[in-house]
Design an enzyme around this catalytic site. Sequence first.
Site, PDB file in Angstrom:
ATOM      1  N   GLY A  69       0.806  -1.221   0.000  1.00 24.09           N
ATOM      2  CA  GLY A  69       0.000   0.000   0.000  1.00 24.09           C
ATOM      3  C   GLY A  69       0.835   1.264   0.000  1.00 24.09           C
ATOM      4  O   GLY A  69       0.626   2.157  -0.825  1.00 24.09           O
TER       5      GLY A  69
ATOM      6  N   THR B  44       8.922  -1.940   3.201  1.00 18.97           N
ATOM      7  CA  THR B  44       8.560  -3.310   3.606  1.00 18.97           C
ATOM      8  C   THR B  44       8.404  -3.280   5.122  1.00 18.97           C
ATOM      9  O   THR B  44       8.601  -2.255   5.764  1.00 18.97           O
ATOM     10  CB  THR B  44       9.675  -4.311   3.271  1.00 18.97           C
ATOM     11  N   SER B  45       8.096  -4.442   5.683  1.00 19.97           N
ATOM     12  CA  SER B  45       8.158  -4.506   7.151  1.00 19.97           C
ATOM     13  C   SER B  45       9.133  -5.628   7.497  1.00 19.97           C
ATOM     14  O   SER B  45       9.033  -6.264   8.531  1.00 19.97           O
ATOM     15  CB  SER B  45       6.778  -4.767   7.723  1.00 19.97           C
TER      16      SER B  45
ATOM     17  N   GLU C 247      10.775   9.247   9.598  1.00 24.36           N
ATOM     18  CA  GLU C 247       9.686  10.013  10.216  1.00 24.36           C
ATOM     19  C   GLU C 247       8.427   9.177  10.363  1.00 24.36           C
ATOM     20  O   GLU C 247       7.694   9.308  11.338  1.00 24.36           O
ATOM     21  CB  GLU C 247       9.434  11.279   9.384  1.00 24.36           C
TER      22      GLU C 247
ATOM     23  N   VAL D 220       6.861   6.596  13.472  1.00 28.01           N
ATOM     24  CA  VAL D 220       5.934   6.966  14.545  1.00 28.01           C
ATOM     25  C   VAL D 220       4.960   7.998  13.994  1.00 28.01           C
ATOM     26  O   VAL D 220       5.385   9.009  13.425  1.00 28.01           O
ATOM     27  CB  VAL D 220       6.702   7.604  15.731  1.00 28.01           C
TER      28      VAL D 220
ATOM     29  N   LEU E 192       2.816  12.524  10.592  1.00 30.18           N
ATOM     30  CA  LEU E 192       2.904  13.591  11.604  1.00 30.18           C
ATOM     31  C   LEU E 192       4.363  13.861  11.963  1.00 30.18           C
ATOM     32  O   LEU E 192       5.155  12.928  12.071  1.00 30.18           O
ATOM     33  CB  LEU E 192       2.136  13.182  12.879  1.00 30.18           C
TER      34      LEU E 192
ATOM     35  N   GLU F 107      -4.298  -4.034  11.861  1.00 33.89           N
ATOM     36  CA  GLU F 107      -3.541  -4.985  11.049  1.00 33.89           C
ATOM     37  C   GLU F 107      -4.537  -6.073  10.639  1.00 33.89           C
ATOM     38  O   GLU F 107      -5.605  -6.200  11.258  1.00 33.89           O
ATOM     39  CB  GLU F 107      -2.422  -5.621  11.890  1.00 33.89           C
TER      40      GLU F 107
ATOM     41  N   ASP G 283       2.908  -3.051  18.714  1.00 36.35           N
ATOM     42  CA  ASP G 283       3.187  -1.988  17.755  1.00 36.35           C
ATOM     43  C   ASP G 283       3.362  -0.643  18.476  1.00 36.35           C
ATOM     44  O   ASP G 283       4.258   0.139  18.151  1.00 36.35           O
ATOM     45  CB  ASP G 283       2.028  -1.926  16.750  1.00 36.35           C
TER      46      ASP G 283
ATOM     47  N   LYS H 162       6.744   1.913  18.778  1.00 32.66           N
ATOM     48  CA  LYS H 162       6.746   3.371  18.564  1.00 32.66           C
ATOM     49  C   LYS H 162       7.265   4.095  19.789  1.00 32.66           C
ATOM     50  O   LYS H 162       8.048   5.036  19.691  1.00 32.66           O
ATOM     51  CB  LYS H 162       5.337   3.849  18.214  1.00 32.66           C
TER      52      LYS H 162
END
Length: 817
Positions: free
Chosen positions: A474, A558-559, A609, A612, A616, A670, A681, A685
Amino acid sequence: MIKILKFGGTSLANSKRILSVSKIIEKKYKTNQIAVVLSAPAKITNYLEKLINFSIKQKNYKKIILKIQNKFIKISTKISKKNKKISLEKLLNIIEKEMFFLRKKTKKIYFLKKCSKITYAKIISKGEILSTYIINHILLSKNFNTYLINPVKKIIAQGNILESYVNLKSSIEKIQKINIPSKSIILMPGFIAGNKEKKLVLLGRNGSDYSAAILSACLKSKSCEIWTDVNGILTCDPKIISNAKVLNEITYKNILELSCLGAKVLHPKSIYPLKKFNIPCYIKNTFNKNFLGTKIYKTIKKKNKYNFSITYIDNIYMFNIKILNENIKYKIQKKILKYIKKKYISIIYLSNLINSKLIYLYIEKKYIKYIKKIFKKNIEKSIYKSKILIKKKKKLSIISIVQPKIKKIKNLIKKIKNSLNHSNIKILNIQKKSKNCISFILKSKNKIVAIKLIHKIMLYKNQINEIFLLGIGGIGKTLLKQINKEKNNLKQKKINIKICLISNSNKLLFKENGIKINLWKKKFKKVIKKYKKIKLIKKINKKIKKNFYINPIIIDCTSSKKVSNQYIQYINNNFHVITANKKFNTGSIKNYKKIRNISSKKNKKFMYETNVGAGLPIIQTIKNIVHTGDKLILFKGILSGSLSYIFGKLDNGMLFSKAVKKAKKKGFTEPDPREDLSGLDVARKLLIIAREFGFNLELKDIKIEKILPKSLKNISLENFLIKIKKFDKYFLKKILLCKQNKKRIRFIGTINKYGKCKIKMSKINKKNPLYKIKNGENAFTFYTKYYQPIPLLIRGYGAGKKVTASGVFSDLLKSIL
Ligand code: ADP
Ligand code: ASP
Ligand code: MG
């Protein structure tokens, strides 16, 4: 007026090409009288040279004769098959006669273990002789009249037998005396001339261009066309730069510099005769007959799109001559120059740094023997010996840019220096030879990368930024969409973004010069080759190591932990790294610190950036707080969009299970909502925020007060969605109790001034800025030395494709500007 056409080795490499050359000749003859100069079929001259060397060295030379013979037999057989009027027998007889000559001569060389220059010249010019015979036969079979000029008799040359200079005046006299029948096609083998003794001599390797120029001058031709295998003079040798562009025009002066500095496309000696008689020369492509090619003339139009070219010479040796006595420096320099002139050493750089005792002498390897002689004769034996130190450096290359009146030279040199420096390439010396030419001397092993970088700098006025996008889920896809949409605005801001690589988890699409961004989906679909993850990463790393990028940037959407493990290596390879992937920053603190050290040392950006709060400005704000000497007193935040949504709904009396399902349906969670509900998660952060404030923490140091029991962890998703109904009552009760106390429940992450991190469901009242946060919104409150009692508050959507991609985009722009 007559036109000269010269066909090079590549144009005559096989029967098909020879027939195509014949077609060009026939067509040209329809509109003009023509003279054709022919080279040997590709590689034949090399084989003939090898043949002599093998004979001298007592190696098996006979197999080389066979190879040459077979090549010509194959050409002749195929040609005669296509054109029945051509007598194969006649062609074979000629080939046999020449092969007999080769056998006889090489036998003698083998016996004597040496070869005279005259015999050498006779042997290695046989390719040209045979090409001319073959073309002559084809034309005769088609009823054309031909007239053969024997260059041994008509082109008069002097000097080194293998690299002669033509005496233009005598040659003009000889040629103009010939009574050439006006309706004939003139043919002449290139590369060959005759000396005063009427012996065959050569014009030097690649010398057929010179033959064509000489014949042009002798016949006062209308033009001289050099037919080869490229579309003209290009901005660089296309064997190195695949997207090199064609120059429509170039001046005699510039092409001379270019060819003297290594561009093989035209022999440097060819320019003088053309220039003397103002004969326009065209470089044309035998394989793209109708293309205009490049015009070489005394003047050019200013409007040409491309007007530079980059070239190089390899095998350069540098002599670093240190003269301890300043007074004799100029004397020595003069002596060297005088000798070089006498010996026709054509390529040389003599750099004499003012106020320095050093003379740098750059010379091609083939001339080393002469230079050694100079040193022996003039220096070593002389009284100067004790005052001179000579150091030698080999395997260097000279890369040169040729462009009419190079503008903003200082700026250009700075840009080139910077980008070579980024790729760890050291420039050993810079030479400004004329206002049209700058040369850079560097180690040969860096040549290709340096040429690619310099070519990019010259080709694109705006700075290039090469993007390697890993991950096209996405966020990656949305990012490409956003970049594409902003294309024109970026152009106006002089930002040139090239997407060089796009990859998902098993495929990659790479294009050195940039993938067309609006077509990326189509092109990516067409990639068939699939890799396992590790192999894919290796493949990507290989491209990254190539190092011919100006401002390369990795964007990780990616994660994957495996991908994030590569970041340090990427930065070491001079890439900026921008990541939406939290895995690196939540890995070990050791690596967290290491990457920051390396990126600052290498002056490369590491930006995250979106780790987190998506788009923003959280990380940026923390950096400001830290850098301005402010101190954290307390941080409190709602760091999860899904939990913000769920707890917001509970305020209004919605059942917990329903709120979870609704959040999932809306895409706030998720795919498995347990990942959000587990608080992991949020912990990631919070850890990143804490680390930004300078706390040396690991993920395990973040205390999470779980919302749900462990028993729900290992069951299926369907089962889980059913089982959470059990908690509806519990939450209803909890919320009711809160309401009575005018409080709300929020899932809050906290960092205190000692770096203690906690995540838990907290009951908060109206005064708390987080009280109103719902509907998937995130909120970050920073109580600091300066921001208190009212905290610095940032709130807004902290998840979602669009805002995350725009956060990445904003990082990208920061690594460009
Ligand atoms: P031919 O066999 O026709 O004489 P050459 O091989 O001698 O051809 O010269 C053509 C080659 O010159 C091209 O194939 C190309 O690789 C090389 N070349 C080097 N620099 C340039 C340049 N700036 N523009 C075009 N070609 C170049
Ligand atoms: N055949 C010669 C060479 O290969 C001359 C030429 O092609 O111009 O050097
Ligand atoms: Mg050539």
